[in-house]
Motif scaffolding. Structure first.
Motif, mmCIF file in Angstrom:
data_model
loop_
_atom_site.group_PDB
_atom_site.id
_atom_site.type_symbol
_atom_site.label_atom_id
_atom_site.label_comp_id
_atom_site.label_asym_id
_atom_site.label_seq_id
_atom_site.Cartn_x
_atom_site.Cartn_y
_atom_site.Cartn_z
ATOM 1 N N ASP A 353 41.029 38.492 32.820
ATOM 2 C CA ASP A 353 41.800 39.649 33.250
ATOM 3 C C ASP A 353 40.942 40.905 33.205
ATOM 4 O O ASP A 353 40.085 41.064 32.336
ATOM 5 C CB ASP A 353 43.027 39.813 32.340
ATOM 6 C CG ASP A 353 44.147 40.568 33.036
ATOM 7 O OD1 ASP A 353 43.960 41.769 33.293
ATOM 8 O OD2 ASP A 353 45.181 39.941 33.323
ATOM 9 N N VAL A 354 41.159 41.829 34.148
ATOM 10 C CA VAL A 354 40.376 43.061 34.190
ATOM 11 C C VAL A 354 41.022 44.169 33.369
ATOM 12 O O VAL A 354 40.411 45.213 33.163
ATOM 13 C CB VAL A 354 40.183 43.544 35.649
ATOM 14 C CG1 VAL A 354 39.391 42.526 36.441
ATOM 15 C CG2 VAL A 354 41.521 43.823 36.323
ATOM 16 N N ASP A 355 42.256 43.968 32.903
ATOM 17 C CA ASP A 355 42.871 44.922 31.996
ATOM 18 C C ASP A 355 42.305 44.696 30.604
ATOM 19 O O ASP A 355 42.368 43.580 30.084
ATOM 20 C CB ASP A 355 44.388 44.734 31.979
ATOM 21 C CG ASP A 355 45.055 45.645 30.966
ATOM 22 O OD1 ASP A 355 45.382 45.158 29.857
ATOM 23 O OD2 ASP A 355 45.219 46.836 31.273
ATOM 24 N N PRO A 356 41.712 45.735 29.963
ATOM 25 C CA PRO A 356 41.051 45.530 28.666
ATOM 26 C C PRO A 356 41.944 44.914 27.603
ATOM 27 O O PRO A 356 41.501 44.071 26.823
ATOM 28 C CB PRO A 356 40.595 46.940 28.267
ATOM 29 C CG PRO A 356 40.472 47.676 29.547
ATOM 30 C CD PRO A 356 41.543 47.120 30.441
ATOM 31 N N VAL A 357 43.216 45.329 27.550
ATOM 32 C CA VAL A 357 44.120 44.783 26.534
ATOM 33 C C VAL A 357 44.358 43.296 26.780
ATOM 34 O O VAL A 357 44.242 42.468 25.865
ATOM 35 C CB VAL A 357 45.457 45.547 26.514
ATOM 36 C CG1 VAL A 357 46.456 44.857 25.591
ATOM 37 C CG2 VAL A 357 45.233 46.987 26.066
#
Length: 432
Positions: A353-357
């Motif tokens: 996933d490219v969302d850090p979280v």
């Protein structure tokens, strides 16, 4: 002024301050670019971020006011604290009845900080030399020297782009005297007297020195686009961990002269996580710096309180320095984790996933065993950029349900039985 040079990220806190016809300038230690301390402007066309800081006395209380950045709104000061870069003096020589057990340690300590032959000329060479240095106090001195050379621009280069960059060891060297005392973590976890606690904390800091150098040496050559600021952050971390080690071993020597560092049981549990994450920079940053080090932020206040209740003001002071530094280490881990995730997305080489979280939670599931347990130091974690969305309700699945091996953070097999003798197997989780 911001602490990073806008040219290549050199640490401006080590800049020379000089007077010139137009005012006072800070001169970057790497390439001698100068920046006006009032405006941040340089004759090179670059400009550093400067901001007004003022101390006002109001009702006999000194208050610090700080100008906010021009971009954005709703700024707040997360933390303002004094910084201590002082190292403790090395503990005195061990007593004669202990020196026999630590003889090989003493002989290696007498090696010169700079090797007489094939002295390192790049940061990568220094990193590998330090990883291969068994004696902890020599490791500390070499770290201090290497970081000084790097900060003051005296190295030939970082060296991570060289095709001949040296390869770091699978496991950092340890002196025979320390390996003999390496045991399974379960054998040491219940030791609660102050000397044992200091010894255990110093052991963690010794591994932390190596972890800071290893992330540079292992991932620098395979990530040639890492900016110099990455190496500035992790050399600072290596120096901090060396400082922590010196402070803790000094307190251990003062509190219990008959049990110098290396004389009590130690474990190598931290390095198992390093092995599991050895193929992925994103995984290393997630597991070591945003799980292990963040957990340190959670447990440090209780540790400090134990020493406070024992009336040990000196150790309380040491632990407060360590805790403040560790917040900056988690901050650096968060900064470079988000940078690495964003870079992966930009390059189109997306493995998660490219969302850090969301990506962090993916990495923890692959590279950690068991729950990420509280109680959490929410305030300290937030200072470092870790909001509760990162870690609440998170469980690692490493090793489940496989019985014969574990899955590495990149999805490949990693045989932990191949670790060097003396490295203990350990479930990768913390006690509350």
């Amino acid at each position: 002024m911001e602490s990073a040079c806008p040219h290549l990220g050199a640490d401006m806190s080590h800049a020379d301050i000089e007077e010139c016809e137009t005012g006072v300038v800070a001169v970057c230690p790497w390439h001698r670019y100068d920046f006006d301390l009032q405006t941040g402007k340089s004759d090179t066309g670059l400009s550093a971020c400067t901001f007004a800081v003022e101390v006002r006395t109001e009702d006999t209380v000194d208050t610090v006011y700080m100008e906010t950045p021009k971009e954005g709104t709703g700024w707040r000061i997360v933390e303002m604290r004094p910084v201590s870069e002082a190292f403790a003096d090395p503990p005195p020589p061990v007593a004669s009845d202990l020196s026999a057990n630590l003889s090989s340690t003493v002989s290696q300590e007498n090696e010169p900080v700079v090797p007489e032959e094939n002295a390192p000329t790049t940061l990568m060479e220094w990193a590998v030399l330090i990883l291969n240095t068994p004696h902890p106090r020599l490791k500390v001195e070499r770290t201090k020297h290497a970081v000084h050379l790097f900060r003051t621009g005296q190295l030939k280069s970082i060296g991570n782009k060289s095709p001949s960059a040296p390869t770091p060891p699978d496991v950092p060297s340890r002196d025979d005297a320390y390996l003999r005392n390496t045991v399974d973590p379960s054998k040491v976890k219940n030791r609660r007297n102050r000397a044992s606690m200091l010894h255990a904390l110093a052991n963690i800091e010794q591994w932390a020195i190596d972890l800071a150098w290893d992330i540079m040496a292992r991932f620098g050559p395979t990530n040639k686009d890492l900016p110099p600021a990455f190496f500035a952050d992790f050399t600072k971390m290596a120096l901090d961990e060396s400082k922590h080690f010196s402070l803790l071993t000094s307190r251990l020597s003062a509190l219990s002269p008959s049990t110098p560092y290396g004389s009590m049981p130690v474990h190598a549990g931290l390095w198992e996580s390093a092995t599991v994450t050895s193929q992925s920079l994103i995984s290393r940053l997630a597991i070591i710096h945003l799980v292990h080090e963040a957990r340190g932020l959670d447990v440090n206040p209780a540790t400090i309180e134990k020493f406070r209740k024992a009336g040990d003001k000196e150790t309380v002071g040491v632990m407060e320095i360590i805790h403040a530094d560790e917040v900056t280490h988690v901050t650096a881990g968060h900064r470079w984790f988000t940078w690495a995730v964003a870079r992966e997305a930009e390059e189109g080489n997306i493995e998660g996933d490219v969302d850090p979280v969301k990506r962090f939670r993916e990495e923890v599931k692959k590279g950690w065993t068991g729950d990420i347990k509280g109680p959490f130091n929410i305030e300290a974690r937030e200072m470092a950029g870790l909001t509760p969305q990162f870690y609440e309700g998170l469980r690692g699945e490493l090793g489940y349900p496989a019985e014969e091996g574990v899955t590495s953070a990149t999805g490949g097999g990693t045989d932990l039985d191949g670790l060097e003798k003396g490295v203990a197997a350990v479930r990768l989780e913390y006690e509350t």
